[in-house]
Design a protein around this motif. Structure first.
Motif, PDB file in Angstrom:
ATOM      1  N   LYS A 101      55.383 -14.255  28.922  1.00  0.00           N
ATOM      2  CA  LYS A 101      54.285 -13.594  29.625  1.00  0.00           C
ATOM      3  C   LYS A 101      54.098 -12.134  29.208  1.00  0.00           C
ATOM      4  O   LYS A 101      53.284 -11.416  29.796  1.00  0.00           O
ATOM      5  CB  LYS A 101      54.521 -13.674  31.139  1.00  0.00           C
ATOM      6  CG  LYS A 101      54.782 -15.083  31.663  1.00  0.00           C
ATOM      7  CD  LYS A 101      53.651 -16.065  31.292  1.00  0.00           C
ATOM      8  CE  LYS A 101      53.956 -17.458  31.843  1.00  0.00           C
ATOM      9  NZ  LYS A 101      52.888 -18.429  31.502  1.00  0.00           N
ATOM     10  N   GLY A 102      54.851 -11.673  28.234  1.00  0.00           N
ATOM     11  CA  GLY A 102      54.676 -10.289  27.765  1.00  0.00           C
ATOM     12  C   GLY A 102      55.086  -9.239  28.780  1.00  0.00           C
ATOM     13  O   GLY A 102      54.570  -8.117  28.740  1.00  0.00           O
ATOM     14  N   ARG A 108      48.202  -5.926  26.709  1.00  0.00           N
ATOM     15  CA  ARG A 108      47.734  -7.269  27.010  1.00  0.00           C
ATOM     16  C   ARG A 108      48.275  -8.187  25.925  1.00  0.00           C
ATOM     17  O   ARG A 108      47.903  -8.114  24.753  1.00  0.00           O
ATOM     18  CB  ARG A 108      46.202  -7.318  27.049  1.00  0.00           C
ATOM     19  CG  ARG A 108      45.626  -6.404  28.129  1.00  0.00           C
ATOM     20  CD  ARG A 108      44.240  -6.844  28.543  1.00  0.00           C
ATOM     21  NE  ARG A 108      44.317  -7.739  29.691  1.00  0.00           N
ATOM     22  CZ  ARG A 108      43.276  -8.415  30.162  1.00  0.00           C
ATOM     23  NH1 ARG A 108      42.092  -8.328  29.587  1.00  0.00           N
ATOM     24  NH2 ARG A 108      43.421  -9.191  31.216  1.00  0.00           N
ATOM     25  N   THR A 109      49.187  -9.045  26.312  1.00  0.00           N
ATOM     26  CA  THR A 109      49.927  -9.889  25.379  1.00  0.00           C
ATOM     27  C   THR A 109      49.549 -11.344  25.638  1.00  0.00           C
ATOM     28  O   THR A 109      49.437 -11.760  26.791  1.00  0.00           O
ATOM     29  CB  THR A 109      51.444  -9.684  25.613  1.00  0.00           C
ATOM     30  OG1 THR A 109      51.722  -8.280  25.476  1.00  0.00           O
ATOM     31  CG2 THR A 109      52.269 -10.456  24.624  1.00  0.00           C
ATOM     32  N   ILE A 110      49.341 -12.097  24.576  1.00  0.00           N
ATOM     33  CA  ILE A 110      49.011 -13.521  24.724  1.00  0.00           C
ATOM     34  C   ILE A 110      50.101 -14.222  25.533  1.00  0.00           C
ATOM     35  O   ILE A 110      51.282 -14.061  25.234  1.00  0.00           O
ATOM     36  CB  ILE A 110      48.895 -14.197  23.337  1.00  0.00           C
ATOM     37  CG1 ILE A 110      47.690 -13.624  22.570  1.00  0.00           C
ATOM     38  CG2 ILE A 110      48.757 -15.708  23.475  1.00  0.00           C
ATOM     39  CD1 ILE A 110      47.591 -14.133  21.143  1.00  0.00           C
ATOM     40  N   VAL A 111      49.683 -14.964  26.542  1.00  0.00           N
ATOM     41  CA  VAL A 111      50.684 -15.652  27.362  1.00  0.00           C
ATOM     42  C   VAL A 111      50.946 -17.062  26.823  1.00  0.00           C
ATOM     43  O   VAL A 111      50.029 -17.757  26.407  1.00  0.00           O
ATOM     44  CB  VAL A 111      50.281 -15.711  28.862  1.00  0.00           C
ATOM     45  CG1 VAL A 111      50.184 -14.307  29.449  1.00  0.00           C
ATOM     46  CG2 VAL A 111      48.975 -16.466  29.082  1.00  0.00           C
ATOM     47  N   TYR A 112      52.206 -17.429  26.807  1.00  0.00           N
ATOM     48  CA  TYR A 112      52.597 -18.793  26.423  1.00  0.00           C
ATOM     49  C   TYR A 112      52.886 -19.557  27.706  1.00  0.00           C
ATOM     50  O   TYR A 112      53.425 -18.996  28.649  1.00  0.00           O
ATOM     51  CB  TYR A 112      53.871 -18.795  25.577  1.00  0.00           C
ATOM     52  CG  TYR A 112      53.803 -18.093  24.236  1.00  0.00           C
ATOM     53  CD1 TYR A 112      52.631 -17.503  23.769  1.00  0.00           C
ATOM     54  CD2 TYR A 112      54.935 -18.032  23.430  1.00  0.00           C
ATOM     55  CE1 TYR A 112      52.597 -16.862  22.533  1.00  0.00           C
ATOM     56  CE2 TYR A 112      54.903 -17.394  22.194  1.00  0.00           C
ATOM     57  CZ  TYR A 112      53.742 -16.807  21.750  1.00  0.00           C
ATOM     58  OH  TYR A 112      53.723 -16.173  20.535  1.00  0.00           O
ATOM     59  N   GLU A 113      52.545 -20.838  27.698  1.00  0.00           N
ATOM     60  CA  GLU A 113      52.930 -21.675  28.843  1.00  0.00           C
ATOM     61  C   GLU A 113      54.327 -22.253  28.609  1.00  0.00           C
ATOM     62  O   GLU A 113      54.758 -22.441  27.477  1.00  0.00           O
ATOM     63  CB  GLU A 113      51.918 -22.797  29.058  1.00  0.00           C
ATOM     64  CG  GLU A 113      50.732 -22.334  29.896  1.00  0.00           C
ATOM     65  CD  GLU A 113      50.024 -23.499  30.541  1.00  0.00           C
ATOM     66  OE1 GLU A 113      49.801 -23.465  31.760  1.00  0.00           O
ATOM     67  OE2 GLU A 113      49.680 -24.451  29.814  1.00  0.00           O
ATOM     68  N   ILE A 114      54.995 -22.540  29.709  1.00  0.00           N
ATOM     69  CA  ILE A 114      56.382 -23.001  29.689  1.00  0.00           C
ATOM     70  C   ILE A 114      56.480 -24.458  30.142  1.00  0.00           C
ATOM     71  O   ILE A 114      57.306 -25.224  29.655  1.00  0.00           O
ATOM     72  CB  ILE A 114      57.199 -22.098  30.662  1.00  0.00           C
ATOM     73  CG1 ILE A 114      57.308 -20.685  30.094  1.00  0.00           C
ATOM     74  CG2 ILE A 114      58.578 -22.678  30.942  1.00  0.00           C
ATOM     75  CD1 ILE A 114      57.994 -20.613  28.741  1.00  0.00           C
TER      76      ILE A 114
END
Lengths: 300, 300
Positions: A101-102, A108-114
């Protein structure tokens, strides 16, 4: 059996074993058969004062700091593996999610899903099993374990030996290293292996710094800004774990905590861990066996 | 019914509804009965071009940005509440755990444990329910919900109305604010309330900035270094959410992400959310009812 501890132990310990830690005399050392201690306390001088020593029980989970060369071969060593598992597993997920989630980047960082991702865990002892449980229950991860043995096999969808690491590392979205440091694990996560990770892989180390090759992970993170790495453990330099002297801090796809996962500053966790060590000593006295006997040949 | 969208929608949407978004003509606007859009697109000019408008479906979960004063009273508004719940719930836990473990501080920070703690959640809709589920399954939290309604009551150990907030806030180790911004919720977490939180409380806001009183939380964090606050949402200044212009960044017990919890930069999540909006429009067309109808009186 006479038991001494180099540290003050919680009061509860005295309810289960007869352990002395205050005003220890030469006589106390001379008669002691069981020693509760931190690995870094063990040296030639201490051991030479303890001719009757049979058992060392560490307060720490890891024993890579223990100087086995000064410990007579007949002395059994028990680690406190598992005593900090819950705290370290929470910390592992703090690093995984912060990377995803950065958190901490102030950008503003690209969020990855888990959720529903593939989670690969190296080492399936206390910590690895708790990390697996959280991934499975909270985030519906497909969990692959790579380990010599599995403490809680029920949390793993696949169980493999270390020989399968090269094949499995390319299948994982999240890679967690909980390995102890020993002859077999030193530098096991090197560039040649790590270069096979998936797009947007998240890698977290809560084992020991040296199980990851420092130059290798740095090169990977430089070449692959989509890959994110977090660690709580660092590489030893000039004899001690050096949190700051690494180029990784320059990188935006890196996050670090300073070896606080166990219980840093948290008396509640620390007391519980010391009590677990005392309980293991009690088990040894009562039954002649105890948990987490260290395989000396892994370290010497 | 004629449907238009101010944005390009994912291809899957066209499989469920007949929606036009490219090269929209005055005629398209004139005939459209259903509008898919972001709240910020809705203004007087747009609405005046759409005499037949009956339904607005937003792509966003929140509708506090929507200018209700330009929308005729007979037009129904449906939000996309829940479409980003999983992503926001993961983000919520990223903030909780980062605060607990000092991630991002680059200092040795006292770690707080999360397991077996009391988790208080404000708002038990899609996000609040997912946050509860993760707390319950992964961290064995005792979960208290404060909400008008409960989407998944099974994840809550206690369910209360907002009237109980003052009493319950002092029982919680972790406080999560998932509230929408409306007349009732603006500034609800103010100093007078927050000063009652427990030692080492963790507070996280993923609702809307203005549900927390900015001066109040700042004062609390200054006075109580043991309390930690994380937010993904900020206060509006000069008409837009202002990430940087807040004194909170000076504080060591604060962590922030820049409103990225929904799906920032993640096409997969964004497409899924837009598709969910399209499915809700289909439901309206098929059944005359749909999910998440906005209660206009909450906002006007």
């Amino acid at each position: 059996m006479r038991i001494i501890s180099t540290e003050k132990v919680p009061e509860e310990c005295r309810n289960v074993i007869d352990v002395k830690y205050d005003n220890l005399t030469d006589e106390d050392f001379k008669n002691a058969e069981i020693l509760l201690t931190w690995p870094s306390r063990v040296n030639k001088e201490l051991i030479s004062k303890m001719p009757k020593l049979k058992v060392i029980q560490t307060f720490s989970a890891g024993v890579d700091d223990l100087d086995f060369s000064v410990i007579p071969p007949h002395v059994k060593v028990f680690s406190n593996a598992g005593a900090y598992s819950l705290s370290v597993a929470e910390h592992t997920w703090a690093l995984i999610l912060a990377l995803a989630k950065g958190v901490g980047t102030r950008k503003r960082t690209i969020v990855y899903e888990i959720t529903n991702k593939v989670l690969l865990i190296l080492g399936a002892g206390g910590i690895g099993s708790e990390v697996a449980r959280i991934g499975k229950t909270a985030f519906r991860n497909y969990v692959i374990g790579i380990s010599r043995s599995f403490k809680k096999p029920e949390w793993f969808d696949e169980k493999h030996s270390i020989a399968m690491l090269r094949e499995k590392i390319g299948e994982a979205d999240i890679i967690v290293d909980t390995l102890p440091l020993n002859k077999e694990t030193r530098g096991i996560l090197n560039y040649d292996l790590l270069k096979n990770v998936k797009q947007r892989a998240i890698i977290v180390n809560v084992g020991r710094g040296e199980t990851v090759d420092e130059e290798g992970i740095y090169r990977l993170l430089k070449e692959r800004p989509d890959v994110r790495f977090g660690t709580d453990v660092f590489w030893r330099k000039n004899g001690r774990e050096d949190f700051y002297n690494t180029k990784l801090w320059e990188l935006e796809n890196f996050i670090g905590t300073l070896h606080t996962a166990g219980a840093y500053g948290n008396d509640e966790v620390m007391k519980r861990a010391m009590f677990i060590a005392c309980l293991n000593v009690k088990k040894y006295i009562d039954k002649g066996i105890a948990d987490n006997e260290v395989r000396r040949e892994d370290y010497v």
